[in-house]
Write an enzyme that holds these catalytic residues in place. Structure first.
Site, PDB file in Angstrom:
ATOM      1  N   TYR A 187     -17.032  18.015 -14.655  1.00  0.00           N
ATOM      2  CA  TYR A 187     -17.100  16.047 -14.452  1.00  0.00           C
ATOM      3  C   TYR A 187     -18.016  16.247 -13.053  1.00  0.00           C
ATOM      4  CZ  TYR A 187     -17.108  11.651 -14.099  1.00  0.00           C
ATOM      5  OH  TYR A 187     -16.370  10.434 -14.225  1.00  0.00           O
ATOM      6  N   ASP A 231      -7.894  19.654 -13.876  1.00  0.00           N
ATOM      7  CA  ASP A 231      -8.122  18.382 -13.836  1.00  0.00           C
ATOM      8  C   ASP A 231      -8.099  18.796 -15.156  1.00  0.00           C
ATOM      9  OD1 ASP A 231      -9.526  16.425 -14.895  1.00  0.00           O
ATOM     10  OD2 ASP A 231     -11.863  16.398 -13.928  1.00  0.00           O
ATOM     11  N   LYS A 262      -9.287   7.491 -18.908  1.00  0.00           N
ATOM     12  CA  LYS A 262      -9.320   7.934 -19.890  1.00  0.00           C
ATOM     13  C   LYS A 262      -8.328   8.195 -20.944  1.00  0.00           C
ATOM     14  CE  LYS A 262     -13.469   8.610 -17.796  1.00  0.00           C
ATOM     15  NZ  LYS A 262     -13.746  10.410 -16.561  1.00  0.00           N
ATOM     16  N   ARG A 284       0.931  -1.429   0.117  1.00  0.00           N
ATOM     17  CA  ARG A 284       0.477  -0.099   0.067  1.00  0.00           C
ATOM     18  C   ARG A 284       0.899   1.377  -0.251  1.00  0.00           C
ATOM     19  NH1 ARG A 284      -1.027   1.258   4.655  1.00  0.00           N
ATOM     20  NH2 ARG A 284      -2.062  -0.516   5.681  1.00  0.00           N
TER      21      ARG A 284
HETATM   22  C1  PLP Z   1     -13.786   9.941 -15.507  1.00  0.00           C
HETATM   23  C2  PLP Z   1     -13.242  11.643 -15.430  1.00  0.00           C
HETATM   24  C3  PLP Z   1     -13.466  11.623 -13.670  1.00  0.00           C
HETATM   25  C4  PLP Z   1     -13.361  10.864 -12.931  1.00  0.00           C
HETATM   26  O1  PLP Z   1     -12.415   9.930 -12.830  1.00  0.00           O
HETATM   27  P1  PLP Z   1     -12.755   8.759 -12.696  1.00  0.00           P
HETATM   28  O2  PLP Z   1     -11.156   7.897 -13.174  1.00  0.00           O
HETATM   29  O3  PLP Z   1     -13.491   7.555 -13.566  1.00  0.00           O
HETATM   30  O4  PLP Z   1     -12.775   8.362 -11.317  1.00  0.00           O
HETATM   31  C5  PLP Z   1     -12.311  13.425 -13.354  1.00  0.00           C
HETATM   32  N1  PLP Z   1     -12.929  14.375 -14.246  1.00  0.00           N
HETATM   33  C6  PLP Z   1     -13.023  13.904 -15.634  1.00  0.00           C
HETATM   34  C7  PLP Z   1     -13.035  15.501 -16.715  1.00  0.00           C
HETATM   35  C8  PLP Z   1     -13.353  12.835 -15.920  1.00  0.00           C
HETATM   36  O5  PLP Z   1     -12.918  12.634 -16.874  1.00  0.00           O
END
Ligand code: PLP
Length: 398
Positions: free
Chosen positions: A109, A182, A207, A57
């Site tokens: 998001y 982000d 993504k 961890r």
């Molecule tokens: C998918 C996404 C998230 C969250 O990510 P996860 O891996 O699904 O927890 C946060 N911000 C954006 C812009 C996203 O597309």
């Protein structure tokens, strides 16, 4: 379409993506591809004397390889991985304490919105949501309790562009307020917020960065040692960690990030241009096209643009449903950034957790469709969209 006017890509990006984090000589076999290190514990020579790893961890070789590679892609000193994008966001929120305040965007998001309103707020960490297209709105929302500004650019799903440099300048006039960006929608290849003044870049690696739709993971990058040490502690203390196998998958995927992003850009521009000519389309939102009101701002702060396109279909819910369920190559599904194209209806899917009045106010209506343009042959994607429009026509002429 040329790359004219965009930031000039930094030299060596693809080399770093391929070579940083691991050298063949690290393993006794000189394996060119690293082994996956599954062990949850590591032998100590005498108590406290070890080779850098103690327990799975708190640290794992597959994870630290990936963290090093991710950091170099953002020109960052430090990188940390978490078990999902929202896991990374949760870790960042642990930098705050009850009574602290956050400023975030109103077009965000859906999962981040849910985390801020339904998890952080009951713990007395409140968020003010603003339209960040005017950076002054962000600054005006800062109070004496504000500790964090959370940006997403392009925003989701309306693909508004936020001036990262400007917001950072304004926010950093206030002591002890940090800016997090982000960067999921553009990946480290097309946008590097730390270069523009942000304190933390956050990713849903799920993504574009992984890009193969086979693993859920998140990360942060930073140059701030204090933030890094705190988040590294949070990573260990809360246990929001990814599995070694998933780390291996993302590490592998980064090798082709630059190629994938280049093709996402080409394909999405072609799809966007096609949509602009179609009579059933009310409006196309594609920051990489000159029709986008912030096209020049995008070029000023980015190296290119990804596969994200949204558009308003002429009609309502029935038309949207017909369009989406008539697609044959493009998959009707959540998520984005994979090699395969997906389309969805934000009002029903990704943004269902945003209250209806709020959705209506910002323009997430039932005729707004979001497409993540993948890497298929683009003529097939355009033909698929075209035949789905014909199904909508048939519905309207019934
Ligand atoms: C998918 C996404 C998230 C969250 O990510 P996860 O891996 O699904 O927890 C946060 N911000 C954006 C812009 C996203 O597309």
């Amino acid at each position: 379409m040329s790359r004219e006017g965009y930031l000039k890509q930094e030299p060596g990006f693809a080399t770093r993506a391929i070579h940083s984090g691991y050298k063949a000589e690290q393993e006794s076999t000189w394996a060119v591809v690293p082994s996956i290190s599954l062990s949850t514990t590591f032998k100590q020579e005498s108590p406290g004397q070890h080779k850098g790893f103690v327990y799975g961890r708190s640290g794992n070789p597959s994870r630290s390889m990936l963290e090093k590679c991710l950091a170099t892609l953002d020109n960052a000193k430090y990188g940390l991985c978490f078990s999902s994008g929202l896991g990374a966001t949760t870790a960042v929120l642990k930098l705050l304490k009850p009574g602290d305040h956050i400023v975030a965007l109103d077009d965000l998001y859906g999962g981040t919105y849910r985390l801020l309103t339904q998890i952080a707020e009951p713990m007395d960490i409140r968020t003010t949501f603003v339209d960040g297209c005017d950076p002054m709105n962000v600054e005006n929302a800062i109070t004496k309790d504000t500790k964090l500004v959370w940006l997403e650019t392009p925003t989701n799903p309306l693909l508004k562009i936020i001036d990262i440099t400007k917001v950072c300048e304004l926010v950093h006039r206030h002591k002890n307020v940090i800016v997090v960006v982000d960067n999921t929608f553009l990946s480290a290849y097309f946008q590097r917020p730390l270069n523009l003044g942000a304190d933390i870049t956050m990713y849903s690696l799920t993504k574009y960065m992984n890009g193969h739709t086979d693993c859920v993971m998140g990360s942060i990058s930073t140059n701030n040692e204090q933030i890094y040490e705190k988040l590294k502690f949070v990573q260990k203390a809360t246990g929001i960690v990814p599995s070694p196998f998933d780390c291996f998958l993302v590490f592998r995927s980064l090798k082709t990030l630059s190629l994938r992003m280049e093709q996402h850009m080409k394909n999405s521009l072609a799809v966007g241009q096609f949509l602009e000519t179609h009579p059933l389309v009310e409006k196309v939102i594609h920051p990489g096209l000159p029709s986008h009101p912030q096209h020049s701002l995008l070029k000023k702060q980015c190296y290119g643009y990804s596969g994200m396109v949204t558009f308003y279909l002429k009609g309502g819910l029935e038309e949207s449903k017909t369009f989406l369920s008539s697609l044959k190559i493009i998959t009707l599904a959540e998520s984005l950034g994979g090699y395969e194209s997906v389309a969805q209806l934000p009002s029903y899917m990704a943004h269902a957790s945003v209250p209806p009045e709020e959705r209506a106010r910002i323009g997430i209506t039932d005729n707004l469709i979001r497409v993540s343009v993948g890497l298929e042959s683009v003529e097939d994607l355009i033909a698929d969209i075209d035949q789905a429009f014909q199904a909508v026509n048939a519905l309207q002429n019934k």
